[in-house]
Design a protein around this motif. Structure first.
Motif, PDB file in Angstrom:
ATOM      1  N   CYS A   1     -17.698  21.759 -19.112  1.00 46.51           N
ATOM      2  CA  CYS A   1     -17.907  22.213 -17.902  1.00 46.51           C
ATOM      3  C   CYS A   1     -18.408  21.094 -16.805  1.00 46.51           C
ATOM      4  CB  CYS A   1     -19.059  23.426 -17.664  1.00 46.51           C
ATOM      5  SG  CYS A   1     -20.465  23.142 -18.353  1.00 46.51           S
ATOM      6  N   GLN A   2     -18.754  19.945 -17.584  1.00 46.14           N
ATOM      7  CA  GLN A   2     -19.272  18.681 -16.602  1.00 46.14           C
ATOM      8  C   GLN A   2     -18.043  17.797 -16.467  1.00 46.14           C
ATOM      9  OE1 GLN A   2     -22.357  18.359 -19.796  1.00 46.14           O
ATOM     10  NE2 GLN A   2     -23.713  17.996 -17.695  1.00 46.14           N
ATOM     11  N   ILE A   3     -16.925  18.080 -16.689  1.00 45.14           N
ATOM     12  CA  ILE A   3     -15.877  17.134 -16.550  1.00 45.14           C
ATOM     13  C   ILE A   3     -15.323  17.389 -15.148  1.00 45.14           C
ATOM     14  CG2 ILE A   3     -13.691  16.241 -17.479  1.00 45.14           C
ATOM     15  CD1 ILE A   3     -14.178  17.915 -19.796  1.00 45.14           C
ATOM     16  N   HIS A   4     -14.793  16.250 -14.619  1.00 50.49           N
ATOM     17  CA  HIS A   4     -14.347  16.186 -13.093  1.00 50.49           C
ATOM     18  C   HIS A   4     -12.694  15.819 -13.557  1.00 50.49           C
ATOM     19  CE1 HIS A   4     -18.362  16.745 -11.980  1.00 50.49           C
ATOM     20  NE2 HIS A   4     -17.806  17.572 -10.954  1.00 50.49           N
ATOM     21  N   MET A   5     -12.048  16.511 -12.397  1.00 49.73           N
ATOM     22  CA  MET A   5     -10.776  16.160 -12.511  1.00 49.73           C
ATOM     23  C   MET A   5     -10.126  14.829 -12.275  1.00 49.73           C
ATOM     24  SD  MET A   5      -9.687  18.769 -14.013  1.00 49.73           S
ATOM     25  CE  MET A   5      -7.777  18.247 -14.073  1.00 49.73           C
ATOM     26  N   ARG A   6     -11.376  13.886 -11.397  1.00 49.59           N
ATOM     27  CA  ARG A   6     -10.894  12.605 -11.188  1.00 49.59           C
ATOM     28  C   ARG A   6     -10.827  11.819 -12.257  1.00 49.59           C
ATOM     29  NH1 ARG A   6     -15.967  13.660  -8.781  1.00 49.59           N
ATOM     30  NH2 ARG A   6     -17.786  13.002 -10.030  1.00 49.59           N
ATOM     31  N   LYS A   7     -11.107  12.223 -13.642  1.00 48.12           N
ATOM     32  CA  LYS A   7     -11.064  11.415 -14.710  1.00 48.12           C
ATOM     33  C   LYS A   7      -9.849  11.661 -15.239  1.00 48.12           C
ATOM     34  CE  LYS A   7     -15.521  10.438 -15.434  1.00 48.12           C
ATOM     35  NZ  LYS A   7     -15.990   9.168 -15.510  1.00 48.12           N
ATOM     36  N   PHE A   8      -8.846  12.397 -14.727  1.00 41.94           N
ATOM     37  CA  PHE A   8      -7.417  12.405 -14.970  1.00 41.94           C
ATOM     38  C   PHE A   8      -6.533  11.922 -13.990  1.00 41.94           C
ATOM     39  CE2 PHE A   8      -9.589  15.694 -17.058  1.00 41.94           C
ATOM     40  CZ  PHE A   8      -9.263  15.756 -18.511  1.00 41.94           C
ATOM     41  N   LYS A   9      -5.482  11.284 -14.290  1.00 44.67           N
ATOM     42  CA  LYS A   9      -4.458  10.427 -13.683  1.00 44.67           C
ATOM     43  C   LYS A   9      -3.260  11.617 -13.159  1.00 44.67           C
ATOM     44  CE  LYS A   9      -3.207   7.116 -15.981  1.00 44.67           C
ATOM     45  NZ  LYS A   9      -3.820   7.277 -17.160  1.00 44.67           N
ATOM     46  N   GLU A  10      -2.611  11.141 -11.966  1.00 41.75           N
ATOM     47  CA  GLU A  10      -1.549  11.946 -11.638  1.00 41.75           C
ATOM     48  C   GLU A  10      -0.634  11.811 -12.494  1.00 41.75           C
ATOM     49  OE1 GLU A  10      -0.691  13.627  -8.663  1.00 41.75           O
ATOM     50  OE2 GLU A  10       1.377  13.689  -9.138  1.00 41.75           O
ATOM     51  N   GLY A  11       0.246  13.093 -12.810  1.00 42.85           N
ATOM     52  CA  GLY A  11       1.218  13.225 -13.598  1.00 42.85           C
ATOM     53  C   GLY A  11       0.904  13.454 -15.158  1.00 42.85           C
ATOM     54  N   ASP A  12      -0.504  13.343 -15.431  1.00 40.78           N
ATOM     55  CA  ASP A  12      -1.073  13.594 -16.713  1.00 40.78           C
ATOM     56  C   ASP A  12      -0.583  14.860 -17.329  1.00 40.78           C
ATOM     57  OD1 ASP A  12      -2.295  11.117 -17.028  1.00 40.78           O
ATOM     58  OD2 ASP A  12      -4.296  11.834 -16.981  1.00 40.78           O
ATOM     59  N   THR A  13      -0.197  14.875 -18.797  1.00 43.71           N
ATOM     60  CA  THR A  13      -0.363  15.783 -19.470  1.00 43.71           C
ATOM     61  C   THR A  13      -1.473  16.188 -20.305  1.00 43.71           C
ATOM     62  OG1 THR A  13       2.030  15.803 -19.684  1.00 43.71           O
ATOM     63  CG2 THR A  13       1.087  17.241 -21.265  1.00 43.71           C
TER      64      THR A  13
ATOM     65  N   MET B   1      -5.281  14.861  -4.382  1.00 47.65           N
ATOM     66  CA  MET B   1      -4.565  16.061  -5.072  1.00 47.65           C
ATOM     67  C   MET B   1      -4.010  15.447  -6.605  1.00 47.65           C
ATOM     68  SD  MET B   1      -5.253  18.969  -3.741  1.00 47.65           S
ATOM     69  CE  MET B   1      -6.269  19.474  -2.377  1.00 47.65           C
ATOM     70  N   LEU B   2      -4.080  16.324  -7.309  1.00 45.62           N
ATOM     71  CA  LEU B   2      -3.376  15.795  -8.636  1.00 45.62           C
ATOM     72  C   LEU B   2      -2.310  16.611  -9.029  1.00 45.62           C
ATOM     73  CD1 LEU B   2      -6.495  15.058 -10.706  1.00 45.62           C
ATOM     74  CD2 LEU B   2      -4.799  13.577  -9.835  1.00 45.62           C
ATOM     75  N   ASN B   3      -1.249  16.297  -9.548  1.00 44.58           N
ATOM     76  CA  ASN B   3      -0.353  17.223 -10.181  1.00 44.58           C
ATOM     77  C   ASN B   3      -0.133  16.905 -11.695  1.00 44.58           C
ATOM     78  OD1 ASN B   3       0.916  18.434  -7.744  1.00 44.58           O
ATOM     79  ND2 ASN B   3       1.227  16.194  -7.277  1.00 44.58           N
ATOM     80  N   LEU B   4      -0.501  18.054 -12.454  1.00 43.02           N
ATOM     81  CA  LEU B   4      -0.545  17.881 -13.648  1.00 43.02           C
ATOM     82  C   LEU B   4       0.263  18.787 -14.664  1.00 43.02           C
ATOM     83  CD1 LEU B   4      -4.549  18.058 -13.694  1.00 43.02           C
ATOM     84  CD2 LEU B   4      -3.015  15.760 -13.900  1.00 43.02           C
ATOM     85  N   THR B   5       0.384  18.570 -15.889  1.00 40.86           N
ATOM     86  CA  THR B   5       0.923  19.361 -16.628  1.00 40.86           C
ATOM     87  C   THR B   5       0.191  20.017 -17.673  1.00 40.86           C
ATOM     88  OG1 THR B   5       3.347  18.427 -16.480  1.00 40.86           O
ATOM     89  CG2 THR B   5       3.065  19.853 -18.174  1.00 40.86           C
ATOM     90  N   LEU B   6       0.204  21.395 -18.070  1.00 37.27           N
ATOM     91  CA  LEU B   6      -0.868  21.616 -18.988  1.00 37.27           C
ATOM     92  C   LEU B   6      -0.332  22.228 -20.043  1.00 37.27           C
ATOM     93  CD1 LEU B   6      -3.497  23.760 -16.943  1.00 37.27           C
ATOM     94  CD2 LEU B   6      -3.658  21.159 -17.237  1.00 37.27           C
ATOM     95  N   LYS B   7      -0.672  21.894 -21.450  1.00 38.58           N
ATOM     96  CA  LYS B   7      -0.228  22.569 -22.560  1.00 38.58           C
ATOM     97  C   LYS B   7      -1.331  23.406 -22.990  1.00 38.58           C
ATOM     98  CE  LYS B   7       3.595  20.056 -23.185  1.00 38.58           C
ATOM     99  NZ  LYS B   7       5.070  20.635 -23.327  1.00 38.58           N
ATOM    100  N   VAL B   8      -1.219  24.677 -22.958  1.00 35.12           N
ATOM    101  CA  VAL B   8      -2.327  25.637 -23.297  1.00 35.12           C
ATOM    102  C   VAL B   8      -1.991  26.410 -24.556  1.00 35.12           C
ATOM    103  CG1 VAL B   8      -3.990  27.283 -22.450  1.00 35.12           C
ATOM    104  CG2 VAL B   8      -3.018  25.315 -20.817  1.00 35.12           C
TER     105      VAL B   8
END
Ligand code: HEM
Ligand code: SF4
Ligand code: FES
Lengths: 226, 252
Positions: free
Chosen positions: B85-97, B1-8
């Motif tokens: 739509c083809q990106i997977h969240m595993r490409k991001f790291k824990e804590g990423d913004t 599980m990842l915890n992320l911050t989104l700037k939208v």
């Protein structure tokens, strides 16, 4: 509209047409720089060879040759500057900024074309006043006797040398993107030819930078010809 | 599980000025796709009585060209050759913004949040990206010989899904790669020859009229394109346009 104005507006009013003007005038300036460098390098053969070359230039076609070249180059420069300023303004108007900017792979040189270009423009004006119009009356006197001596005296001023070196560096930044870019605009680039074009563009840029910079450096720092 | 911050980017209407808002995206499964991550965040927003983040999507398998999103400054993210739509969240790291913005271009007005109006691209197609006469259904294979090189190049160009990432990635918001792909696709095939000049002239003129910028040959488009359309097609369009313009202005 008449037969002349119509094609001109058709070219100017289209993005690809205006870019073609930039590429063709850029090509003319790139060829001129190569010729100008070869002439300048004659300075290393001594005062006689250089002064003879200067004289030959001014006497070509009974003195008309140099004017044909000057007018041709001026027209190219004016078209190049007018078109690139117009393109740059349109590009800025077309592209709103991201809050989080990123560059994938565009080079720094390609992103400062307008600034390297405007520095070149300032340099060209200074350079013409300095060595062609010769607003400095002392330098004008020296030049009458020997253009070779004029160059030596001209480059014994540290500020002039510094400005010259900065301008040449930005010129080469301009060329390192511009020469390769020109092939794409003119439709001669392909994935297959890209490495060769990159080599030509980088090689040309390096020769231009080394060649033009060597002269003020040799005179100011190594007292060549003094 | 990842915890992320989104700037939208949030923007209520096309007239609204809009701004970046910050969201916590906690407990995001690594196997979720990027759009599923947004679905999860949206569900939580809806549960707490808020207005969900609006974004475009349809097939969610990289073929329709609906999804957009500029992720950390790069359209369809920095992953090569894929759509959002083809990106997977595993490409991001824990804590990423993660910065999420719409595909920006003056010619792409924001409709709402991350949705932009890309109909300028449809108008470029409508200006000439077709063949005027009906050529019937698909002909027998090999009845019209087409060289392998042309067939391959036409096929590569035809892979364009019209997503607009090339425009969003371009520092000048130029539509040259998209337009070139369409011009090249038909221009390589026998059926496209009769209207080849007319097509390139009208499509480029429409492209200019829509307020897209001018190409500066930096190739950000090719790097961002999910279908990896080559800038060789732009060089070819430059050639085609030049010869068509000369013919139009000086010959016939
Ligand atoms: C000796 C002088 C110069 C040379 C040799 C030169 C050469 C070139 C070349 C070869 C290109 C590439 C054309 C293309 O992309 O097809 C270019 C582009 C450009 N030049 Fe120059 N240039 C010179 C002076 C200037 C000046 C004085 C300006 C001032 C405004 C300028 C501004 C630009 C800009 C903004 C571009 C980018 C245009 C684009 O990519 O769309 N240049 N130049
Ligand atoms: S060229 Fe690539 S990035 Fe541009 S619209 Fe087509 S698929 Fe999208
Ligand atoms: S939703 Fe269809 S390509 Fe991404």
């Amino acid at each position: 509209m008449n037969a002349l104005l119509c094609p001109i507006t058709a070219v100017w009013n289209s993005s690809i047409g205006k870019k073609l003007l930039v590429a063709l005038t850029g090509l003319a300036l790139v060829l001129f720089l190569a010729g100008h460098l070869i002439g300048n390098l004659l300075i290393y053969l001594g005062a006689e060879a250089f002064d003879e070359y200067a004289k030959a230039l001014h006497e070509a076609l009974r003195g008309g040759g140099v004017w044909i070249a000057r007018i041709g180059l001026l027209v190219c420069l004016v078209i190049h500057v007018a078109a690139t300023i117009s393109l740059t303004r349109a590009n800025r108007a077309a592209s709103p900024k991201y809050q989080h900017e990123a560059v994938i792979q565009a080079t720094k040189s390609s992103r400062i074309m307008i600034w390297s270009g405007l520095t070149i423009l300032a340099f060209v004006i200074f350079h013409l006043l300095h060595f062609t119009v010769r607003v400095d009356s002392e330098l004008a006197e020296i030049a009458k006797a020997s253009p070779h001596k004029m160059v030596i005296v001209g480059f014994s001023n540290g500020l002039v040398v510094l400005f010259y070196l900065i301008a040449m560096t930005l010129l080469c930044s301009h060329l390192s993107h511009g020469v390769a870019s020109m092939f794409q605009t003119l439709g001669f680039r392909s994935r297959k030819a890209a490495p060769l074009i990159a080599f030509l563009s980088k090689g040309y840029t390096l020769v231009i930078w080394l060649g033009f910079c060597s002269i003020p450096i040799a005179i100011y720092f190594f007292h060549f010809g003094c | 599980m990842l915890n992320l911050t989104l700037k939208v980017w949030r923007q209520k209407t096309s007239q609204d000025t809009g701004s970046m808002e910050t969201y916590d995206a906690k407990n995001i499964p690594e196997e979720a796709s990027f759009l599923e991550m947004l679905d999860i965040v949206n569900t939580r927003i809806i549960m707490s009585g808020g207005e969900p983040i609006h974004f475009d999507h349809d097939c969610r398998e990289g073929i329709c060209g609906s999804c957009s999103l500029t992720i950390n400054g790069v359209p369809h993210s920095k992953e090569k050759g894929i759509t959002t739509c083809q990106i997977h969240m595993r490409k991001f790291k824990e804590g990423d913004t993660i910065w999420i913005e719409p595909f920006r271009a003056r010619a792409f007005p924001v409709v709402r949040d991350l949705i932009v109006d890309r109909s300028a691209m449809d108008r470029i197609i409508a200006a000439g990206g077709y063949i005027d006469v009906r050529t019937g259904s698909a002909v027998d294979a090999n009845s019209i010989p087409i060289s392998k090189m042309d067939a391959d190049s036409a096929f590569d160009a035809a892979a364009c899904i019209g997503c607009g990432a090339c425009i969003a990635a371009c520092k000048n918001s130029s539509a040259m790669l998209f337009t070139a792909a369409k011009v090249s696709h038909l221009g390589h095939l026998p059926q496209g020859q009769p209207e080849r000049d007319k097509r390139v002239l009208s499509m480029v003129r429409q492209m200019d009229a829509e307020g897209f910028g001018n190409c500066t040959n930096q190739y950000e488009c090719e790097a961002a394109c999910p279908k990896e359309i080559s800038v060789d097609h732009i060089a070819r369009m430059n050639r085609d346009f030049t010869s068509a313009l000369i013919k139009e202005q000086l010959i016939s």
